[in-house]
Design a protein around this motif. Structure first.
Motif, PDB file in Angstrom:
ATOM      1  N   GLN A 144       0.827  -1.212   0.000  1.00 53.56           N
ATOM      2  CA  GLN A 144       0.000   0.000   0.000  1.00 53.56           C
ATOM      3  C   GLN A 144       0.864   1.267   0.000  1.00 53.56           C
ATOM      4  N   PRO A 145       1.912   1.349   0.846  1.00 49.21           N
ATOM      5  CA  PRO A 145       2.795   2.531   0.754  1.00 49.21           C
ATOM      6  C   PRO A 145       3.484   2.653  -0.611  1.00 49.21           C
ATOM      7  N   ALA A 146       3.798   1.517  -1.221  1.00 49.24           N
ATOM      8  CA  ALA A 146       4.397   1.564  -2.560  1.00 49.24           C
ATOM      9  C   ALA A 146       3.421   2.184  -3.547  1.00 49.24           C
ATOM     10  N   LEU A 147       2.181   1.727  -3.482  1.00 47.86           N
ATOM     11  CA  LEU A 147       1.156   2.260  -4.376  1.00 47.86           C
ATOM     12  C   LEU A 147       0.933   3.744  -4.113  1.00 47.86           C
ATOM     13  N   LYS A 148       0.944   4.135  -2.847  1.00 47.98           N
ATOM     14  CA  LYS A 148       0.777   5.550  -2.501  1.00 47.98           C
ATOM     15  C   LYS A 148       1.917   6.387  -3.091  1.00 47.98           C
ATOM     16  N   SER A 149       3.154   5.864  -3.047  1.00 44.75           N
ATOM     17  CA  SER A 149       4.281   6.614  -3.616  1.00 44.75           C
ATOM     18  C   SER A 149       4.114   6.784  -5.122  1.00 44.75           C
ATOM     19  N   LEU A 150       3.445   5.825  -5.756  1.00 42.94           N
ATOM     20  CA  LEU A 150       3.224   5.902  -7.203  1.00 42.94           C
ATOM     21  C   LEU A 150       2.094   6.868  -7.573  1.00 42.94           C
ATOM     22  N   ASP A 151       1.364   7.354  -6.583  1.00 45.70           N
ATOM     23  CA  ASP A 151       0.324   8.347  -6.829  1.00 45.70           C
ATOM     24  C   ASP A 151       0.872   9.765  -6.781  1.00 45.70           C
ATOM     25  N   ASP A 152       2.183   9.904  -6.683  1.00 53.46           N
ATOM     26  CA  ASP A 152       2.810  11.230  -6.647  1.00 53.46           C
ATOM     27  C   ASP A 152       2.469  11.977  -7.940  1.00 53.46           C
ATOM     28  N   PRO A 153       2.048  13.233  -7.821  1.00 52.34           N
ATOM     29  CA  PRO A 153       1.674  14.017  -9.015  1.00 52.34           C
ATOM     30  C   PRO A 153       2.794  14.155 -10.052  1.00 52.34           C
ATOM     31  N   VAL A 154       4.025  13.942  -9.654  1.00 53.37           N
ATOM     32  CA  VAL A 154       5.147  14.085 -10.584  1.00 53.37           C
ATOM     33  C   VAL A 154       4.981  13.150 -11.787  1.00 53.37           C
ATOM     34  N   PHE A 155       4.306  12.009 -11.588  1.00 57.22           N
ATOM     35  CA  PHE A 155       4.130  11.069 -12.696  1.00 57.22           C
ATOM     36  C   PHE A 155       3.109  11.567 -13.716  1.00 57.22           C
ATOM     37  N   LEU A 156       2.192  12.417 -13.287  1.00 56.38           N
ATOM     38  CA  LEU A 156       1.193  12.955 -14.202  1.00 56.38           C
ATOM     39  C   LEU A 156       1.769  14.069 -15.063  1.00 56.38           C
ATOM     40  N   GLN A 157       2.852  14.660 -14.608  1.00 53.12           N
ATOM     41  CA  GLN A 157       3.439  15.818 -15.282  1.00 53.12           C
ATOM     42  C   GLN A 157       4.548  15.446 -16.258  1.00 53.12           C
ATOM     43  N   THR A 158       4.961  14.186 -16.267  1.00 48.04           N
ATOM     44  CA  THR A 158       6.142  13.840 -17.072  1.00 48.04           C
ATOM     45  C   THR A 158       5.801  13.667 -18.553  1.00 48.04           C
ATOM     46  N   PRO A 159       6.597  14.263 -19.422  1.00 45.22           N
ATOM     47  CA  PRO A 159       6.443  14.022 -20.856  1.00 45.22           C
ATOM     48  C   PRO A 159       7.229  12.767 -21.307  1.00 45.22           C
ATOM     49  N   ASP A 160       7.996  12.176 -20.397  1.00 44.06           N
ATOM     50  CA  ASP A 160       8.847  11.017 -20.691  1.00 44.06           C
ATOM     51  C   ASP A 160       7.977   9.765 -20.838  1.00 44.06           C
ATOM     52  N   LYS A 161       7.840   9.277 -22.071  1.00 40.34           N
ATOM     53  CA  LYS A 161       6.959   8.131 -22.341  1.00 40.34           C
ATOM     54  C   LYS A 161       7.459   6.849 -21.679  1.00 40.34           C
ATOM     55  N   SER A 162       8.765   6.682 -21.604  1.00 43.89           N
ATOM     56  CA  SER A 162       9.334   5.503 -20.951  1.00 43.89           C
ATOM     57  C   SER A 162       9.027   5.520 -19.457  1.00 43.89           C
ATOM     58  N   LEU A 163       9.195   6.674 -18.836  1.00 38.79           N
ATOM     59  CA  LEU A 163       8.895   6.818 -17.420  1.00 38.79           C
ATOM     60  C   LEU A 163       7.407   6.580 -17.165  1.00 38.79           C
ATOM     61  N   HIS A 164       6.570   7.088 -18.055  1.00 33.25           N
ATOM     62  CA  HIS A 164       5.119   6.897 -17.912  1.00 33.25           C
ATOM     63  C   HIS A 164       4.767   5.404 -17.976  1.00 33.25           C
ATOM     64  N   ALA A 165       5.355   4.692 -18.924  1.00 30.32           N
ATOM     65  CA  ALA A 165       5.081   3.252 -19.053  1.00 30.32           C
ATOM     66  C   ALA A 165       5.601   2.489 -17.828  1.00 30.32           C
ATOM     67  N   ASP A 166       6.798   2.837 -17.362  1.00 31.07           N
ATOM     68  CA  ASP A 166       7.346   2.192 -16.163  1.00 31.07           C
ATOM     69  C   ASP A 166       6.446   2.445 -14.953  1.00 31.07           C
ATOM     70  N   HIS A 167       5.931   3.655 -14.852  1.00 29.60           N
ATOM     71  CA  HIS A 167       5.032   4.020 -13.759  1.00 29.60           C
ATOM     72  C   HIS A 167       3.760   3.163 -13.802  1.00 29.60           C
ATOM     73  N   LEU A 168       3.150   3.070 -14.972  1.00 27.78           N
ATOM     74  CA  LEU A 168       1.925   2.273 -15.100  1.00 27.78           C
ATOM     75  C   LEU A 168       2.182   0.796 -14.812  1.00 27.78           C
ATOM     76  N   ALA A 169       3.317   0.288 -15.285  1.00 23.93           N
ATOM     77  CA  ALA A 169       3.656  -1.116 -15.035  1.00 23.93           C
ATOM     78  C   ALA A 169       3.842  -1.366 -13.540  1.00 23.93           C
ATOM     79  N   ALA A 170       4.514  -0.447 -12.866  1.00 19.05           N
ATOM     80  CA  ALA A 170       4.723  -0.593 -11.419  1.00 19.05           C
ATOM     81  C   ALA A 170       3.405  -0.510 -10.670  1.00 19.05           C
ATOM     82  N   ARG A 171       2.550   0.451 -11.049  1.00 18.59           N
ATOM     83  CA  ARG A 171       1.221   0.551 -10.421  1.00 18.59           C
ATOM     84  C   ARG A 171       0.444  -0.750 -10.626  1.00 18.59           C
TER      85      ARG A 171
END
Length: 185
Positions: A107-134
């Motif tokens: 649950q804390p891991a999932l909460k860390s992945l809800d950080d707004p920084v992931f919504l602001q990134t234009p980096d497509k690789s980072l976005h995909a990694d974020h979604l995969a981790a979530r």
């Protein structure tokens, strides 16, 4: 006024001394820095060398992960995340996830992945990694519908990037999702 000037000079001198300690530790422990990354990072912070402090906190977190010192890894990554700019903090959040998983702190891991920084990134690789981790942590938490959505979107992102390893990771998590639901087809 005299005390203020004295305090400023003392603060400046202390920063210089911490900088000298960093240089000495880098020299002395050059061949075996791993156990000393945390201490070096602390001296970098006191010296006012934030960029170098983030670098050493990250190294300390990675070293702690390799030594199965997951709580310490989370502490080091947490400090680095607080000091880093948004783009770097997103990468650091992803790097700390193995510690959360090893400690069963899904649950804390999932909460860390809800950080707004992931919504602001234009980096497509980072976005995909974020979604995969979530998706991965949602599977672990039994939130299969949301996990499926995130994993499918991550697969699409990884396919656009030509990242077969990312696609494979997502398919592994989808297989776990289907297995846990009793869907063996």
């Amino acid at each position: 006024l005299r005390e203020v000037i004295y305090d400023v000079q003392l603060d400046s001198r202390l920063k210089q001394l911490h900088g000298l300690v960093v240089e000495a530790m880098e020299s002395v422990y050059r061949s075996e820095m791993g156990p000393h990354f945390g201490a070096i990072a602390e001296h970098c912070e006191h010296a006012g060398w934030n960029g170098k402090a983030i670098q050493y906190l990250t190294e300390a977190g990675q070293y702690a992960l390799r030594q199965y010192q997951n709580r310490e890894a989370l502490e080091y990554f947490g400090k680095a995340i607080q000091m880093a700019d948004p783009a770097l903090s997103a990468h650091l959040i992803l790097q700390q996830l193995p510690a959360f998983e090893a400690l069963g702190q899904w649950q804390p891991a999932l909460k860390s992945l809800d950080d707004p920084v992931f919504l602001q990134t234009p980096d497509k690789s980072l976005h995909a990694d974020h979604l995969a981790a979530r998706g991965h942590f949602l599977v672990l938490l039994g939130q299969y519908k949301s996990a499926w959505t995130d994993l499918q979107e991550a697969i699409h992102g990884f396919e656009q990037l030509g990242d077969q390893a990312g696609v494979t990771r997502c398919h592994r998590d989808l297989a776990t999702l289907y297995f846990r639901q009793g869907d063996y087809q």
